[in-house]
Design an enzyme around this catalytic site. Structure first.
Site, short mmCIF file in Angstrom:
data_model
loop_
_atom_site.label_atom_id
_atom_site.label_comp_id
_atom_site.label_asym_id
_atom_site.label_seq_id
_atom_site.Cartn_x
_atom_site.Cartn_y
_atom_site.Cartn_z
N GLU A 160 0.93 -1.19 -0.07
CA GLU A 160 0.01 0.32 -0.07
C GLU A 160 0.98 1.22 0.08
OE1 GLU A 160 -2.82 -0.57 3.45
OE2 GLU A 160 -3.64 -2.19 2.65
N HIS A 216 -8.03 1.11 1.60
CA HIS A 216 -7.90 0.82 3.01
C HIS A 216 -8.67 1.74 4.07
CE1 HIS A 216 -4.94 -1.24 6.13
NE2 HIS A 216 -5.99 -0.91 6.59
N1 LIG Z 1 -9.38 -2.46 6.90
C1 LIG Z 1 -9.19 -1.79 7.87
O1 LIG Z 1 -9.24 -0.38 7.88
C2 LIG Z 1 -9.06 -2.41 8.98
C3 LIG Z 1 -8.47 -3.77 9.35
N2 LIG Z 1 -8.50 -4.19 10.41
C4 LIG Z 1 -7.88 -5.49 10.31
O2 LIG Z 1 -8.91 -6.60 10.85
C5 LIG Z 1 -8.17 -7.45 11.65
C6 LIG Z 1 -9.23 -8.01 12.58
O3 LIG Z 1 -9.81 -7.10 13.65
P1 LIG Z 1 -10.52 -7.56 14.93
O4 LIG Z 1 -11.72 -8.20 14.66
O5 LIG Z 1 -10.49 -6.14 15.54
O6 LIG Z 1 -9.59 -8.46 15.60
P2 LIG Z 1 -9.83 -9.49 16.57
O7 LIG Z 1 -8.38 -9.73 17.40
O8 LIG Z 1 -10.87 -9.00 17.52
O9 LIG Z 1 -10.50 -10.79 16.01
C7 LIG Z 1 -9.53 -11.79 15.27
C8 LIG Z 1 -10.03 -13.12 15.31
O10 LIG Z 1 -9.39 -14.02 14.37
C9 LIG Z 1 -9.21 -14.98 14.86
N3 LIG Z 1 -7.96 -15.82 14.18
C10 LIG Z 1 -6.74 -15.37 14.52
N4 LIG Z 1 -5.83 -16.24 13.62
C11 LIG Z 1 -6.76 -17.11 13.04
C12 LIG Z 1 -6.76 -18.08 12.07
N5 LIG Z 1 -5.45 -18.49 11.87
N6 LIG Z 1 -7.68 -18.79 11.80
C13 LIG Z 1 -9.13 -18.49 12.20
N7 LIG Z 1 -9.13 -17.33 12.98
C14 LIG Z 1 -8.22 -16.82 13.29
C15 LIG Z 1 -8.89 -14.90 16.38
O11 LIG Z 1 -9.13 -15.95 17.13
C16 LIG Z 1 -9.91 -13.53 16.38
O12 LIG Z 1 -11.21 -14.19 17.03
C17 LIG Z 1 -7.14 -6.65 12.45
O13 LIG Z 1 -6.12 -7.58 12.81
C18 LIG Z 1 -6.69 -5.85 11.34
O14 LIG Z 1 -5.56 -6.57 10.62
C19 LIG Z 1 -8.75 -3.71 11.43
C20 LIG Z 1 -9.52 -2.61 11.60
C21 LIG Z 1 -9.41 -1.71 10.55
O1 LIG Z 2 -6.82 3.53 8.80
C1 LIG Z 2 -6.13 3.08 9.49
O2 LIG Z 2 -5.46 3.76 10.32
C2 LIG Z 2 -6.02 1.62 9.62
C3 LIG Z 2 -7.08 0.74 9.88
C4 LIG Z 2 -6.48 -0.52 10.33
O3 LIG Z 2 -6.11 -1.63 9.19
C5 LIG Z 2 -6.10 -1.01 11.71
O4 LIG Z 2 -7.03 -0.43 12.47
O5 LIG Z 2 -5.77 -1.95 11.80
#
Ligand SMILES: NC(=O)C1=CN([C@@H]2O[C@H](COP(=O)(O)OP(=O)(O)OC[C@H]3O[C@@H](n4cnc5c(N)ncnc54)[C@H](O)[C@@H]3O)[C@@H](O)[C@H]2O)C=CC1
Ligand SMILES: O=C(O)CCC(=O)C(=O)O
Length: 480
Positions: free
Chosen positions: A328, A358
């Protein structure tokens, strides 16, 4: 306010470097006398709500950097002004940039700062952190912390904080919008209209009611999405590495394959880990139902994008939405090309694919909340040494000192987690009146916090220097 030099003269420690200020007086409400002027608590200066321990009614004594203006903070990637304001209100020197920085420039800048704030793009690798001689804490103003070598940071005594769920709802809502948009081919219809083409079709367009949503990763985002999807009349199934309580009538599937074979829409919400790299590759796409849809708003490494391009060209996958990519750009501009990712133009040429830069967590609500949450954690850590919420350190906190306890000092000793350390530390602290103490470890790093009463500058200097001389030492801070 006294200067850094006053303190170092009083403590007879040379030379008066930023490093020294960080370690000795990084404390701070410090004047040359522990009974010197105290500042009003930070929550009287900002509209925010820094949490504090209860102190039985006595006024909370603010531990604040003696030379707050010496605390240099670099904020990258357009951290919200809510966060910038909280940090500036502490008197710290805050530089805020809109984009990320290339590694060499980052290394130049990070050498000088005590605190760095980033979002998802800035890579704090061991190579970068190695150069961060003055750094004590990293704030990730986002959920993911995969961009930071958190283990290496801990081994250097650098705490890392994030915001574990302030943007979860925003991501979940984006995915709901994408599910409907893909089912109705909204992106394509809108693009056609922008080009002047009226193309009224119902072929291959569906309601989402009665369809099955498969969620990979049922954490903060996945479970929020589960509730929203059921409200639209979808059936929800999910796959997660651990057994979890399903919300509503959602059902956990025992294997990824079982989930993929049943879902009409598949959406990924797992962290970036070695185990989640290309978690949805060619084989997994084969398992998916013909004409199903794939969404990824987690990390770019989770889906094999060349395999997705092939699956969409063959019609196996009827639509996709991607918010994240293996590479990115550091900032906004015309960067989504083959130079960034070799398949970018193939991806752009597909039908019924929604490509977003993103923006899953990019809402006013989420960014404002994250700005406050992470900045408050940084202030608590810099001023009081509290590690609650740190992702790479043991969580340590002590009841706050009060203004009735003017001659107290708080000692923070971050050390290697090896046998015999406490014997050495207690030999130093044991000569004094330790009011309260807490120690905890996480992996190879341990964190000790102790409040000691009846101290003067000579005692503080002695404690600091003796702790610094222990072979287990990673970082010593003395706050008062
Ligand atoms: N597109 C964006 O702007 C954003 C992206 N994200 C991404 O989303 C991801 C998830 O966010 P949350 O739900 O808050 O995380 P979280 O930690 O609350 O949930 C992640 C889940 O994935 C599961 N998990 C981990 N490894 C696994 C595997 N190998 N197989 C199956 N399940 C598995 C965990 O047990 C957990 O329940 C973050 O790590 C981040 O990378 C988060 C916020 C914003
Ligand atoms: O927009 C951002 O700052 C990144 C969001 C994201 O991927 C995260 O919260 O992990």
């Amino acid at each position: 306010m006294s200067s850094a030099l006053d303190v170092t003269e009083a403590l007879d420690i040379e030379p008066p470097t930023t490093e020294l200020i960080r370690r000795v007086s990084s404390s701070l409400g410090l004047s040359t006398s522990p009974t010197g002027t105290f500042h009003g608590p930070p929550w009287t200066k900002t509209a925010t709500s820094l949490t504090r321990s209860t102190t039985g009614g006595a006024s909370h004594k603010q531990l604040k950097p003696f030379a707050a203006e010496e605390i240099k903070i670099l904020l990258l990637e357009n951290v919200n002004t809510t966060g910038q304001d909280i940090l500036r209100s502490q008197g710290y020197q805050v530089t805020a940039l809109k984009s990320s920085l290339p590694e060499d420039e980052l290394i130049e800048k990070i050498r000088d700062v005590s605190v760095i704030g980033i979002r998802a793009k800035t890579k704090l690798t061991a190579r970068v952190l190695q150069e961060a001689k003055n750094l004590m804490v990293v704030g990730c103003f986002c959920i993911g912390t995969n961009q930071v070598d958190t283990k290496f940071a801990a081994e250097r005594g650098i705490a890392v904080f994030n915001s574990p769920f302030s943007n979860s709802r925003s991501v979940a809502e984006l995915v709901v919008a994408e599910i409907i948009s893909l089912a109705r081919q909204l992106g394509d219809r809108s693009n056609e209209m922008h080009k002047g083409t009226w193309n009224k079709v119902s072929n291959g367009c569906w309601e989402i009611r009665g369809k099955t949503l498969g969620i990979i990763g049922y954490g903060h985002i996945g479970s929020q999405l589960s509730v929203l999807a059921e409200a639209f009349g979808m059936s929800v199934i999910f796959y997660d590495a651990v057994n979890l309580m399903a919300l509503g009538t959602a059902k956990q599937k025992p294997t990824l394959e079982a989930m993929l074979r049943t879902a009409d829409f598949v959406t990924c919400h797992v962290p970036e880990l070695p185990e989640t790299k290309n978690m949805i590759g060619r084989k997994e796409m084969e398992y998916m139902k013909d004409g199903s849809y794939l969404i990824n708003a987690s990390r770019g490494s989770v889906i094999d994008i060349p395999a997705l391009i092939d699956a969409m060209r063959s019609g196996k996958i009827a639509g996709a939405a991607l918010d994240v990519y293996p590479a990115e750009p550091a900032g906004n501009g015309d960067y989504f090309t083959n130079e960034l990712n070799p398949w970018a133009e193939d991806l752009r040429s597909l039908k019924n694919i929604i490509l977003t830069p993103h923006i899953g967590g990019s809402t006013e609500e989420a960014q404002s909340a994250i700005g406050i949450e992470v900045s408050e954690a940084l202030v608590r850590y810099v001023n009081e040494g509290i590690t609650l919420g740190a992702v790479n350190m043991p969580e340590v906190n002590l009841r706050s000192l009060t203004l009735d306890e003017p001659n107290h000092v708080r000692v923070i000793y971050i050390h290697r987690n090896i046998p015999g350390v406490l014997r050495g530390v207690n030999a130093i602290l044991g000569d004094h009146n330790v009011d309260k103490q807490m120690t905890d470890s996480r992996g190879e790093v341990a964190y000790l916090m102790a409040d000691i009463s009846d101290v003067n500058v000579t005692v503080i200097k002695d404690i600091y220097q003796r702790l610094e001389s222990l072979s287990s030492r990673i970082m010593t801070r003395v706050l008062y």
